[in-house]
Design an enzyme around this catalytic site. Structure first.
Site, mmCIF file in Angstrom:
data_model
loop_
_atom_site.group_PDB
_atom_site.id
_atom_site.type_symbol
_atom_site.label_atom_id
_atom_site.label_comp_id
_atom_site.label_asym_id
_atom_site.label_seq_id
_atom_site.Cartn_x
_atom_site.Cartn_y
_atom_site.Cartn_z
ATOM 1 N N ASN A 47 -0.385 -7.653 -10.445
ATOM 2 C CA ASN A 47 -1.441 -8.290 -9.431
ATOM 3 C C ASN A 47 -0.682 -9.390 -8.639
ATOM 4 O OD1 ASN A 47 -3.722 -8.495 -7.853
ATOM 5 N ND2 ASN A 47 -4.940 -8.893 -9.521
ATOM 6 N N PHE A 48 -1.280 -9.608 -7.337
ATOM 7 C CA PHE A 48 -0.709 -11.055 -6.682
ATOM 8 C C PHE A 48 0.667 -10.752 -6.270
ATOM 9 C CE2 PHE A 48 -4.707 -12.734 -7.710
ATOM 10 C CZ PHE A 48 -5.032 -12.775 -8.883
ATOM 11 N N LEU A 49 1.115 -9.470 -5.861
ATOM 12 C CA LEU A 49 2.360 -9.329 -5.318
ATOM 13 C C LEU A 49 2.122 -9.933 -3.688
ATOM 14 C CD1 LEU A 49 5.247 -8.344 -4.457
ATOM 15 C CD2 LEU A 49 4.249 -6.116 -4.205
ATOM 16 N N THR A 107 -3.901 -1.994 -8.113
ATOM 17 C CA THR A 107 -4.499 -1.371 -7.399
ATOM 18 C C THR A 107 -3.854 -1.824 -5.764
ATOM 19 O OG1 THR A 107 -6.144 -3.369 -6.964
ATOM 20 C CG2 THR A 107 -6.696 -1.342 -8.207
ATOM 21 N N LEU A 141 -8.812 -7.643 -10.549
ATOM 22 C CA LEU A 141 -9.049 -9.118 -9.859
ATOM 23 C C LEU A 141 -8.652 -9.224 -8.379
ATOM 24 C CD1 LEU A 141 -9.031 -11.494 -12.833
ATOM 25 C CD2 LEU A 141 -11.077 -10.348 -12.258
HETATM 26 C C1 LIG Z 1 -13.793 -10.225 2.961
HETATM 27 O O1 LIG Z 1 -12.369 -10.675 2.989
HETATM 28 C C2 LIG Z 1 -11.419 -9.786 2.532
HETATM 29 C C3 LIG Z 1 -10.251 -10.206 2.471
HETATM 30 C C4 LIG Z 1 -9.121 -9.505 2.283
HETATM 31 C C5 LIG Z 1 -9.202 -8.147 2.225
HETATM 32 C C6 LIG Z 1 -10.584 -7.401 2.316
HETATM 33 C C7 LIG Z 1 -10.613 -6.041 2.141
HETATM 34 C C8 LIG Z 1 -10.408 -5.655 0.983
HETATM 35 N N1 LIG Z 1 -9.096 -5.243 0.693
HETATM 36 N N2 LIG Z 1 -11.014 -5.925 -0.160
HETATM 37 C C9 LIG Z 1 -11.016 -5.077 -1.365
HETATM 38 O O2 LIG Z 1 -9.767 -4.926 -1.784
HETATM 39 C C10 LIG Z 1 -12.011 -5.228 -2.568
HETATM 40 C C11 LIG Z 1 -13.276 -4.603 -1.976
HETATM 41 C C12 LIG Z 1 -14.181 -4.502 -3.002
HETATM 42 C C13 LIG Z 1 -13.978 -5.068 -4.275
HETATM 43 N N3 LIG Z 1 -12.810 -5.269 -4.820
HETATM 44 C C14 LIG Z 1 -11.797 -5.338 -3.536
HETATM 45 O O3 LIG Z 1 -10.758 -5.761 -4.089
HETATM 46 C C15 LIG Z 1 -10.819 -6.694 -5.382
HETATM 47 C C16 LIG Z 1 -9.894 -5.798 -6.467
HETATM 48 C C17 LIG Z 1 -8.358 -5.711 -5.860
HETATM 49 N N4 LIG Z 1 -7.738 -6.907 -5.752
HETATM 50 C C18 LIG Z 1 -8.583 -7.756 -4.523
HETATM 51 C C19 LIG Z 1 -9.761 -7.900 -4.980
HETATM 52 C C20 LIG Z 1 -11.409 -8.409 2.596
#
Ligand SMILES: COc1cccc(CC(=N)NC(=O)c2cccnc2OC2CCNCC2)c1
Length: 385
Positions: free
Chosen positions: A135-137, A171, A385
């Site tokens: 994570n966190f790359l 992910t 996460l």
């Molecule tokens: C709303 O603020 C955001 C800021 C950055 C990115 C995104 C869109 C996005 N990429 N959302 C997700 O990846 C995401 C949407 C729903 C549930 N979990 C998620 O990601 C989690 C799990 C993977 N690591 C990031 C957090 C939204």
């Protein structure tokens, strides 16, 4: 030459259907693993991070807050808190060697990072597989064209292999070779006025703001007697969650009791977990609901979007729909603007009914160096996460 780097990695490359389930590259003996670190471009050096040192934790916080994942429209950027990063990076069995940073040799500034933490998972017919969760790359925005990410990935792979682990779960929002599953993300408005104001949501032309607030309004208190999880519930949660994951999903973590304590005991502003206990036996947990807090910076504004993300939920004395209705109420009472979920596990049974809107993107799940048939989102029982 679609993916200069990823096409060199042990991932299924389209032929995964005829490979047997298992490692793509066989496990190596420790002495077969490269013993010296990969070279960095001149002017940069490897630097492991002691996340328990507040100074180094602050450096990681700042790198991510300014350079980590943004949404597709570049309106928001994840703003993981320092307390969240301590939680995410210190599960049972973690090693500082796998909290891998890169510093500019001259200024010693942290300019890149990647993390690996240990987990044991079931993946299809392999019931127990030691992996790391990656994570966190993150590479500083100003250093994106230097091809640092492939070196970070190769170096963390080398270090993880030295610990005798050869698979990883991660992910990404992007499609790389080759996802094991694709999940869609969904959002449930809790504070529509703010979401419209910051551009996260649009007001339906045929709807007034007052009507939209009424549509998304939730009660102040949950319907069921859910109480915050405490130490005395760890065994009950471990029993409930383990049985649930084992019975329903093709990819899930085999949690130890220590894992359950780390990943699910509430931490203010980081992770909330609530349990329903049996009236006769208070240590027996019959239902659980949990979500983590991951705010986002609203780019260009000095404002924050407070988001909660669905984590692990198990309903046995009620429907999952009923349980998640209470999750929204509990998240709303902690000042959450939007509740996010993926269409993993059995989430499809409540997303529409509870007025979640489909998000504009997908989250791809990967298992590194593992060939196996892809699976449906509802077969995935692991939340990263
Ligand atoms: C709303 O603020 C955001 C800021 C950055 C990115 C995104 C869109 C996005 N990429 N959302 C997700 O990846 C995401 C949407 C729903 C549930 N979990 C998620 O990601 C989690 C799990 C993977 N690591 C990031 C957090 C939204």
């Amino acid at each position: 030459k679609k993916h200069a780097f990823w096409d060199t990695q042990p991932m299924p490359h389209g032929q995964q259907s005829d490979l047997p389930e298992g490692p793509i590259v066989p496990n190596k003996n420790p002495d077969e693993i490269r013993s010296e670190p990969y070279n960095m471009p001149t002017g940069f050096e490897w630097s492991t991070l002691d996340i328990m040192d507040p100074v180094q934790r602050e450096e990681l916080y700042t790198l991510l807050a300014n350079n980590y994942v943004e949404d597709d429209d570049a309106l928001f950027r994840f703003d993981y808190s320092k307390e969240f990063l301590e939680w995410a990076l210190t599960p049972p069995g973690y090693s500082t060697e796998l909290l891998l940073g890169v510093r500019a040799t001259s200024s010693k500034k942290l300019i890149a990072f990647i993390s690996a933490v240990p987990a044991n998972v079931k993946v299809q017919s392999t019931s127990r597989l030691d992996v790391v969760e990656i994570n966190f790359l993150c590479v500083h925005k100003k250093l994106r064209a230097k091809r640092l990410a492939p070196v970070l990935i190769k170096e963390i792979t080398r270090r993880v292999n030295q610990t005798g682990v050869f698979q990883a779960v991660y992910t990404a929002g992007v499609v790389l070779p080759v996802p094991v599953a694709s999940a869609r993300y969904y959002h449930r408005s809790l504070n529509p006025k703010k979401l419209v104001r910051v551009g996260f949501s649009r007001l339906n032309p045929r709807m007034t703001m007052a009507r939209m607030q009424k549509l998304y309004k939730v009660p102040d208190t949950p319907k069921h007697d859910l109480i915050p999880m405490t130490e005395e519930h760890v065994d009950g949660v471990h029993k409930l969650l383990s049985a649930y994951l084992e019975s329903k999903f093709l990819l899930h973590v085999n949690f130890s009791k220590e894992d359950v304590a780390h990943w699910l005991l509430p931490r203010t502003g980081v992770v909330d977990s609530y349990v329903l206990v049996d009236e006769q036996d208070k240590t027996k947990v019959t239902d659980m609901v949990s979500f983590y807090h991951l705010p986002s910076t609203i780019l260009g504004k000095d404002d924050t979007l407070y988001a909660a993300y669905s984590y692990y939920n198990v309903a046995t004395t009620m429907s999952l729909l009923d349980l998640m209705r209470d999750a929204l109420i509990l998240a709303n009472s902690t000042g959450t603007d939007v509740f996010n979920a993926l269409n993993l596990m059995e989430n499809d049974t409540f997303l529409e009914e509870l007025k979640f809107g489909k998000g504009d993107g997908n989250l791809q799940y990967y298992v590194y160096n593992w060939s196996c048939p892809s699976m449906k989102a509802s077969d995935v029982g692991i939340v990263l996460l």
